[in-house]
Write an enzyme that holds these catalytic residues in place. Structure first.
Site, PDB file in Angstrom:
ATOM      1  N   LYS A  28       0.831  -1.212   0.000  1.00 37.81           N
ATOM      2  CA  LYS A  28       0.000   0.000   0.000  1.00 37.81           C
ATOM      3  C   LYS A  28       0.864   1.259   0.000  1.00 37.81           C
ATOM      4  CE  LYS A  28      -2.969   0.469   3.534  1.00 37.81           C
ATOM      5  NZ  LYS A  28      -2.744   1.711   4.311  1.00 37.81           N
ATOM      6  N   SER A  29       1.860   1.295   0.868  1.00 35.11           N
ATOM      7  CA  SER A  29       2.713   2.498   0.944  1.00 35.11           C
ATOM      8  C   SER A  29       3.405   2.756  -0.388  1.00 35.11           C
ATOM      9  CB  SER A  29       3.792   2.304   2.016  1.00 35.11           C
ATOM     10  OG  SER A  29       3.214   2.250   3.282  1.00 35.11           O
ATOM     11  N   GLY A 101      -5.039   7.850   5.636  1.00 38.76           N
ATOM     12  CA  GLY A 101      -4.147   8.844   6.226  1.00 38.76           C
ATOM     13  C   GLY A 101      -2.950   9.112   5.332  1.00 38.76           C
ATOM     14  N   GLN A 175       4.744   9.232   7.255  1.00 44.46           N
ATOM     15  CA  GLN A 175       3.817  10.166   6.619  1.00 44.46           C
ATOM     16  C   GLN A 175       4.255  11.607   6.847  1.00 44.46           C
ATOM     17  OE1 GLN A 175      -0.140   9.073   7.828  1.00 44.46           O
ATOM     18  NE2 GLN A 175      -0.013   7.081   6.843  1.00 44.46           N
ATOM     19  N   ASP A 321       2.184  -1.099  11.818  1.00 47.31           N
ATOM     20  CA  ASP A 321       0.857  -1.509  11.340  1.00 47.31           C
ATOM     21  C   ASP A 321       0.505  -2.939  11.745  1.00 47.31           C
ATOM     22  OD1 ASP A 321       0.401   0.940  10.204  1.00 47.31           O
ATOM     23  OD2 ASP A 321       1.102   0.344   8.221  1.00 47.31           O
TER      24      ASP A 321
END
Ligand code: S3P
Length: 440
Positions: A28-29, A101, A175, A321
């Site tokens: 995902k990142s 996010g 992030q 996570d």
């Protein structure tokens, strides 16, 4: 079987051994970053194995709304026609980042320097999450960002010219770091960020691959302003954060032996593997290789009796996570597991300390919620189950509690599972392919 939009609850039940090999959805990142850098580069970027989960599709939709052509071919390959650092156009509506996010914080970094007006919003969970952590450093660069009280979204951004920043972030967060590094691309003089512990470094790796000047000294990373980013071919590895669910399931269910193929094993992401190894997990790394600047391996996982541990604090950012599923492993290990110093878990897609403590306690685990972590006394003989629990709309809480159900004496139903779509749309299909029992 697959989860489809609108499915709210799933049930899992005691399972025979997990067997076989599966691939995992794209990381995902890395998927968010591939779309973002592809859009900001000159020329075409091709992305293979992009995660087609809702979170990443929000990033795709946002860049399309700003005039970037992004096509998907029938085999799932994405082609992005980059517009360059100054080629984005003002969107004609609010950009909705859904549950993500990463999408909101990274995009805020990109948009702070673009000469137009944008509003970023998201779902009820995202609108509760702290955005002050990016508003503060970006504002120091001269960014004009307004928010609701306590730095909550929607965010209103009026892009403007920025000045360089040398920032020490109080929280280890990829992030925050990435928002600043992306803002630095359009800033004469660039920026530096120093973090208290190393967070995931996908932004730095991919910026380097696209041609930016990135340097690192210990925990401090710097990016020069106004590079020429050139379109690339990106191969997205399997997401270790999704692999974590079948991996822990196979460790917990007697007789299991599975292979998880093509998993990204970037050292900034493998904290869970270190924690599980310390608990006695048998996980072998096969076919180690590198694709597009990211290390990859096939993971051979065999059922293993686990021992409780005390989590070393420096591992936390590398496993950030994975704590929901780690708590499940701990609840079925021999002895006590202690996590402290992980208050960040309270500001994820849900308050993950609270959500997991409530869910695990309901299915019969011995857990004590603490302000910055959890104490768990494991029950290696299995848990009671036979209850309905809530995911708090958090995809990772939902998948973790479903994995716990595989070692319960009676089935576990988890409510509000639709957000599994954000990160692991084929979760049920993959788990079923490995032989577990799950149903709607
Ligand atoms: C992510 C960074 C992490 C992680 C999130 C993805 C990223 O968040 O929890 O799921 O892609 O940069 P923080 O930076 O808030 O720790």
């Amino acid at each position: 079987m697959s989860i489809h939009d609108g499915v709210e609850s799933l049930t899992s039940a005691a399972s025979g051994p997990l067997r076989g090999a599966v691939t995992l959805p794209g990381d995902k990142s890395i998927s968010h970053r591939a779309i973002s850098l592809g859009a900001l580069a000159e020329g075409e970027t091709t992305v293979h194995h992009l995660l087609e989960g809702e979170d990443v599709l929000r990033t795709v939709a946002a860049f399309r709304a700003m005039g970037v052509e992004i096509d998907r071919d029938p085999t799932g390959i994405y082609r992005i026609r980059g517009v360059g650092l100054d080629g984005l156009a003002e969107p004609d509506d609010v950009l909705d980042m859904g549950n993500s996010g990463t999408a909101m914080r990274l995009l805020a970094g990109v948009l702070a320097s673009q000469p137009f007006f944008v509003i970023l919003t998201g779902d009820a969970s995202l609108r509760q999450r702290p955005m002050g952590r990016i508003i503060t450093p970006l504002s120091r660069m001269g960014a004009r960002i307004l928010s609701r009280a306590q730095g909550r979204a929607p965010l209103v951004i009026q892009g403007t010219e920025l000045i360089p920043l040398d920032y020490q972030t109080p929280v280890a967060s990829a992030q925050i770091k990435s928002a600043i590094l992306l803002a630095a691309l359009n800033t004469a003089g660039g920026c530096s960020v120093e973090e208290p512990e190393q967070s995931r470094d996908h932004t730095e790796r991919m910026l380097t691959a696209f041609g930016a000047e990135v340097s690192r000294e210990g925990l401090r990373v710097s990016v020069e302003g106004w590079p020429t980013l050139t379109g690339q071919t990106v191969w997205v590895p399997g997401d270790i954060s999704s692999a974590a669910f079948p991996l822990v399931a196979a460790l917990l269910v007697p007789g299991s032996e599975i292979v998880l193929e093509g998993v990204g094993v970037n050292p900034t992401r493998t904290g869970l593997l270190d924690l599980l190894a310390a608990m006695g997990a048998r996980v072998e790394w096969l076919n180690q290789r590198e694709e597009g600047g990211e290390p990859i391996a096939d993971l051979l996982v065999r059922h293993s009796p686990l021992q409780g541990i005390t989590v070393p604090p420096e591992v936390i950012p590398r496993a950030i996570d994975e704590f929901p599923i780690f708590f499940v492993a701990a609840a079925l290990a021999e002895g006590e597991t202690v996590l402290a110093g992980a208050a960040e878990l309270r500001v994820k897609e849900s308050d993950r300390i609270h959500a997991m403590a409530v869910g695990l306690r309901a299915i019969g685990a011995q857990v004590t919620e603490q302000p910055d972590g959890m104490r768990i006394i494991g029950q290696p003989d299995g848990l009671a189950g036979g209850v309905t629990v809530d995911s708090f709309t958090d995809h990772r809480v939902a998948m973790s509690l479903l994995v716990a159900g595989l070692r319960c004496r009676a089935p576990v139903t988890v409510l509000r599972c639709a957000n599994i779509q954000t990160s692991f749309p084929a979760f049920v299909a993959k788990m079923t392919a490995l032989g577990t029992k799950q149903s709607f």
